[in-house]
Design a protein around this motif. Structure first.
Motif, PDB file in Angstrom:
ATOM      1  N   PRO A  24       0.832  -1.214   0.000  1.00  0.00           N
ATOM      2  CA  PRO A  24       0.000   0.000   0.000  1.00  0.00           C
ATOM      3  C   PRO A  24       0.862   1.258   0.000  1.00  0.00           C
ATOM      4  O   PRO A  24       1.921   1.292   0.617  1.00  0.00           O
ATOM      5  CB  PRO A  24      -0.797  -0.128   1.297  1.00  0.00           C
ATOM      6  N   GLU A  25       0.385   2.269  -0.709  1.00  0.00           N
ATOM      7  CA  GLU A  25       1.025   3.582  -0.714  1.00  0.00           C
ATOM      8  C   GLU A  25      -0.016   4.605  -0.316  1.00  0.00           C
ATOM      9  O   GLU A  25      -1.098   4.658  -0.914  1.00  0.00           O
ATOM     10  CB  GLU A  25       1.590   3.905  -2.096  1.00  0.00           C
ATOM     11  N   SER A  26       0.297   5.396   0.665  1.00  0.00           N
ATOM     12  CA  SER A  26      -0.663   6.353   1.199  1.00  0.00           C
ATOM     13  C   SER A  26      -1.204   7.258   0.099  1.00  0.00           C
ATOM     14  O   SER A  26      -0.453   7.890  -0.645  1.00  0.00           O
ATOM     15  CB  SER A  26       0.000   7.196   2.289  1.00  0.00           C
ATOM     16  N   GLY A  27      -2.528   7.278   0.000  1.00  0.00           N
ATOM     17  CA  GLY A  27      -3.188   8.140  -0.966  1.00  0.00           C
ATOM     18  C   GLY A  27      -3.294   7.565  -2.356  1.00  0.00           C
ATOM     19  O   GLY A  27      -3.959   8.152  -3.217  1.00  0.00           O
ATOM     20  N   LYS A  28      -2.657   6.399  -2.605  1.00  0.00           N
ATOM     21  CA  LYS A  28      -2.723   5.781  -3.929  1.00  0.00           C
ATOM     22  C   LYS A  28      -3.755   4.667  -3.918  1.00  0.00           C
ATOM     23  O   LYS A  28      -3.623   3.689  -3.189  1.00  0.00           O
ATOM     24  CB  LYS A  28      -1.358   5.225  -4.324  1.00  0.00           C
ATOM     25  N   ALA A  29      -4.779   4.804  -4.753  1.00  0.00           N
ATOM     26  CA  ALA A  29      -5.852   3.816  -4.783  1.00  0.00           C
ATOM     27  C   ALA A  29      -5.346   2.487  -5.308  1.00  0.00           C
ATOM     28  O   ALA A  29      -4.493   2.428  -6.200  1.00  0.00           O
ATOM     29  CB  ALA A  29      -6.992   4.322  -5.653  1.00  0.00           C
ATOM     30  N   ALA A  30      -5.857   1.417  -4.723  1.00  0.00           N
ATOM     31  CA  ALA A  30      -5.579   0.058  -5.187  1.00  0.00           C
ATOM     32  C   ALA A  30      -6.889  -0.719  -5.113  1.00  0.00           C
ATOM     33  O   ALA A  30      -7.618  -0.618  -4.123  1.00  0.00           O
ATOM     34  CB  ALA A  30      -4.505  -0.604  -4.332  1.00  0.00           C
ATOM     35  N   VAL A  31      -7.179  -1.478  -6.136  1.00  0.00           N
ATOM     36  CA  VAL A  31      -8.480  -2.146  -6.230  1.00  0.00           C
ATOM     37  C   VAL A  31      -8.323  -3.646  -6.015  1.00  0.00           C
ATOM     38  O   VAL A  31      -7.622  -4.330  -6.769  1.00  0.00           O
ATOM     39  CB  VAL A  31      -9.140  -1.879  -7.594  1.00  0.00           C
ATOM     40  N   MET A  32      -8.969  -4.146  -4.984  1.00  0.00           N
ATOM     41  CA  MET A  32      -9.061  -5.591  -4.752  1.00  0.00           C
ATOM     42  C   MET A  32     -10.311  -6.096  -5.445  1.00  0.00           C
ATOM     43  O   MET A  32     -11.383  -5.481  -5.360  1.00  0.00           O
ATOM     44  CB  MET A  32      -9.123  -5.877  -3.258  1.00  0.00           C
ATOM     45  N   ASP A 110      -3.464   2.954  10.260  1.00  0.00           N
ATOM     46  CA  ASP A 110      -2.485   3.865   9.663  1.00  0.00           C
ATOM     47  C   ASP A 110      -1.066   3.335   9.850  1.00  0.00           C
ATOM     48  O   ASP A 110      -0.212   3.482   8.957  1.00  0.00           O
ATOM     49  CB  ASP A 110      -2.610   5.256  10.274  1.00  0.00           C
ATOM     50  N   LEU A 111      -0.795   2.720  10.992  1.00  0.00           N
ATOM     51  CA  LEU A 111       0.528   2.166  11.239  1.00  0.00           C
ATOM     52  C   LEU A 111       0.797   0.984  10.303  1.00  0.00           C
ATOM     53  O   LEU A 111       1.923   0.823   9.809  1.00  0.00           O
ATOM     54  CB  LEU A 111       0.647   1.727  12.699  1.00  0.00           C
ATOM     55  N   CYS A 112      -0.212   0.165  10.057  1.00  0.00           N
ATOM     56  CA  CYS A 112      -0.057  -0.921   9.077  1.00  0.00           C
ATOM     57  C   CYS A 112       0.332  -0.342   7.720  1.00  0.00           C
ATOM     58  O   CYS A 112       1.219  -0.873   7.026  1.00  0.00           O
ATOM     59  CB  CYS A 112      -1.346  -1.727   8.964  1.00  0.00           C
ATOM     60  N   MET A 113      -0.334   0.736   7.332  1.00  0.00           N
ATOM     61  CA  MET A 113      -0.009   1.401   6.067  1.00  0.00           C
ATOM     62  C   MET A 113       1.443   1.879   6.060  1.00  0.00           C
ATOM     63  O   MET A 113       2.193   1.631   5.104  1.00  0.00           O
ATOM     64  CB  MET A 113      -0.961   2.577   5.855  1.00  0.00           C
ATOM     65  N   GLU A 114       1.858   2.527   7.143  1.00  0.00           N
ATOM     66  CA  GLU A 114       3.230   3.040   7.225  1.00  0.00           C
ATOM     67  C   GLU A 114       4.260   1.921   7.110  1.00  0.00           C
ATOM     68  O   GLU A 114       5.359   2.136   6.570  1.00  0.00           O
ATOM     69  CB  GLU A 114       3.430   3.796   8.539  1.00  0.00           C
TER      70      GLU A 114
END
Length: 630
Positions: A24-32, A110-114
């Motif tokens: 994941p990249e913060s602010g970048k959409a990804a579609v599952m 948010d920490l998982c994202m980081e």
């Protein structure tokens, strides 16, 4: 050939899914989405994707260790964190909400994202998790008849909607399609195992509709593997099996749920434990399951990867569908996990890591280093001093003059201690019949008579001869509410129903309570009854602090507070003898340790010490069922 049976898209698709290292990249959409041959593959931005997940419950883990636990998962080669949210820890009795500290679900996501980890979000509302009432608040069972998990109960649906709206506020902006890490939302939890007369597919469909309106999707359910368990899977929803470790189970799910992925949503490295059972032991055969997943590209979630601790009064209990065979869960939630209760990495951790990274040579050299285990310390033995016998515990009088004792839920109390008292006439020795939930000490006047223990199926005790009218006192200590099967709707605390003596009903009951939500206080005055049990306190000077385990092996049964933090329950029937105390509960200088014990001698209390590790010796064997009850 197992591959042909279990991965309908074929070997290449499975291998390709394993090689998708997208983060994941913060602010970048990804579609599952679901795709591939027959819609059986998880797809991330149109490419096959293998979910390799670690189950970590932030509300069971001190917040300062969240990052450490997540990093150990990434170092193992995992790419996702799955977690439950426990509603009854978030909503308070007064209707307010607490998202601070360990309850800060948004911060955990948010920490998982980081840390470059995806998220499987499991908000329930019911989650099981060996947690008090499966995560549901006990105000839902204030009344005697309470259908839960059902669209036809307006009270439940109103409360559930209120909770889910709070969860949606957190989850919606963090969905992967909105630039966050949440790949999928789980709809409820193991609904097919509930076995109530009001089970309905409409309930799961309602949850799907709710989350769809919030912009979430796709979805999955976690279920057992039989036809019975899988009868509540909505169309288009992925199927997670708890666990997927048998060919026949996966075949069954593939037949029942066409056009969606099937994966192992709970792969058990160990199994739950109750008071009086054996200690945790890792389930070695799960290593073989992970070898299969990493050979064929099957998605999986290790439940639990790191169990943590049932601090306070959060541990749940099991029973059969009629309330018998009551089995309260331990305070520790170690579970035989690859990452132990204080973040220690077990032998199995490194074995799982070798299997996963061994199948991913492209990732092996890039995987982060394994984080060091947080420091632990010993504390020299100290002896708390008695503040007063247990009969002088500060209690609140809530009712009197009752013909039948009331339950704690009916007065708005979850657990704790309840003292029921009533006059008992003079007479010969006779049988007292009393359904006490869950452990009761019985007194006649100043004389201690004995215990009524729900775990042993006891529903009464013989009272001795009385030469005059006396006061009967029944001191009830509670365990957590049943967290699995439809008996949840009936499990109440305190005394349940009428109490009889020699067949005659006793009345004129008074009730005093202490919910144990704060450090116990004592009242001055002359002790009533024998000095059995008491409240004890010690001040311990520490030059430095680190994690430790308070050794309570010499104490019979009770609770421990450290600087106001309730560590949880201890009981000398084992297997747990030491309570985890994280460094954040301690401080340099003076530390206050308070013990409430139901049997300890106030004239000669035992000592306590701090140890580096939780006791893990196996004094008796207990089978790891791994959710396979047949």
């Amino acid at each position: 050939m197992m591959l042909a049976v279990l991965t309908t898209t074929g070997a290449m698709a499975g291998v390709e899914a394993m090689k998708n290292f997208q983060e994941p990249e913060s602010g970048k959409a990804a579609v599952m989405s679901f795709g591939g041959e027959g819609g059986r593959e998880f797809m991330l931005d149109g490419k096959p994707f293998q979910i390799r997940s670690a189950e970590i419950h932030p509300q069971r883990v001190p917040r300062e260790y969240w990052q450490h636990r997540i990093r150990t998962a990434k170092a193992m080669g995992l790419n996702t964190i799955a977690f439950y949210t426990f509603w009854n820890l978030l909503e308070k009795e007064d209707g307010s909400w607490d998202f601070s500290g360990n309850n800060d679900i948004a911060a955990f996501i948010d920490l998982c994202m980081e840390e470059g980890m995806w998220v499987l979000f499991r908000p329930g509302p019911y989650v099981c998790g060996e947690w008090d009432l499966g995560g549901l608040p006990t105000y839902l069972i204030k009344d005697d008849v309470t259908p839960l998990r059902n669209t036809k109960n307006p009270q439940f649906m109103e409360a559930q909607t209120r909770y889910l709206e709070k969860m949606a506020e957190i989850a919606a902006p963090r969905l992967s399609r909105n630039g966050g890490p949440i790949l999928m939302v789980q709809l409820e939890n193991e609904y097919g195992s509930y076995k109530s007369p009001h089970d309905e597919l409409a309930y799961i469909e309602w949850l799907k509709d709710f989350w769809t309106q919030k912009g979430a999707g796709p979805f999955y359910v976690s279920e057992g593997s039989s036809m019975h368990h899988l009868r509540f899977v909505p169309k288009g929803v992925a199927v997670g099996l708890d666990p997927a470790d048998r060919v026949a189970d996966m075949r069954n799910a593939l037949r029942i749920a066409p056009g969606v992925p099937v994966f192992s949503s709970e792969t058990y490295p160990g199994w739950l434990r109750h008071w009086g059972e054996g200690n945790w032991t890792p389930t070695r055969k799960t290593l073989d399951s992970v070898r299969w997943y990493m050979r064929d590209g099957v998605s999986f979630n290790i439940f639990v990867y790191h169990g943590g601790t049932n601090f306070g009064l959060t541990a749940g209990a099991n029973s059969n569908e009629k309330g018998g065979n009551f089995q309260p869960d331990l305070t520790s939630y170690d579970y035989g996990s690859p990452v132990g209760e204080h973040g220690n990495l077990t032998r199995e951790y490194f074995e799982y890591r070798d299997i996963i990274l061994g199948a991913l040579p492209e990732l092996k050299d890039k995987a982060p280093a394994v984080p060091a285990t947080p420091a632990t310390m010993e504390i020299a033995a100290f002896t708390p001093q008695a503040q007063a016998p247990l009969c002088m515990l500060s209690m609140k009088k809530v009712k009197e003059g009752m013909d039948t004792p009331c339950t704690l839920e009916s007065i708005g109390q979850n657990q704790g201690i309840a003292v029921y008292s009533a006059p008992v006439p003079a007479g010969e020795a006779a049988q007292l019949t009393c359904q006490a939930h869950d452990f009761a000490q019985v007194y006649v006047g100043d004389t201690y008579v004995g215990n009524i223990n729900r775990m042993k199926g006891q529903t009464g005790i013989m009272l001795p001869k009385r030469d005059k009218e006396e006061t009967l006192r029944i001191v009830v200590d509670t365990f957590g509410h049943v967290n699995f099967c439809s008996y949840m709707e009936k499990d109440r605390k305190g005394i349940i129903g009428p109490v009889t003596l020699g067949g005659s009903t006793l009345n004129q009951w008074a009730l005093r309570v202490n919910p144990l939500t704060a450090v116990p206080q004592v009242v001055p005055g002359k002790p009533q009854g024998t000095a059995l049990g008491g409240v004890f306190k010690a001040e311990v000077e520490l030059q430095e602090v680190a994690d430790t385990f308070l050794d309570m092996a010499a104490w019979p049964k009770g609770y421990v507070w450290v600087n106001g933090h309730l560590l949880g329950r201890y009981w000398n029937i084992g297997p747990q003898e030491r309570l985890y105390c994280p460094a954040s509960f301690l401080k340099q200088g003076k530390n206050e340790i308070v013990v409430l014990d139901f049997f300890a001698d106030v004239a000669n209390p035992p000592s306590i010490s701090g140890k580096h590790e939780r006791n893990m010796e196996v004094k008796k064997e207990t089978k790891s069922l791994n959710n396979q009850w047949d």
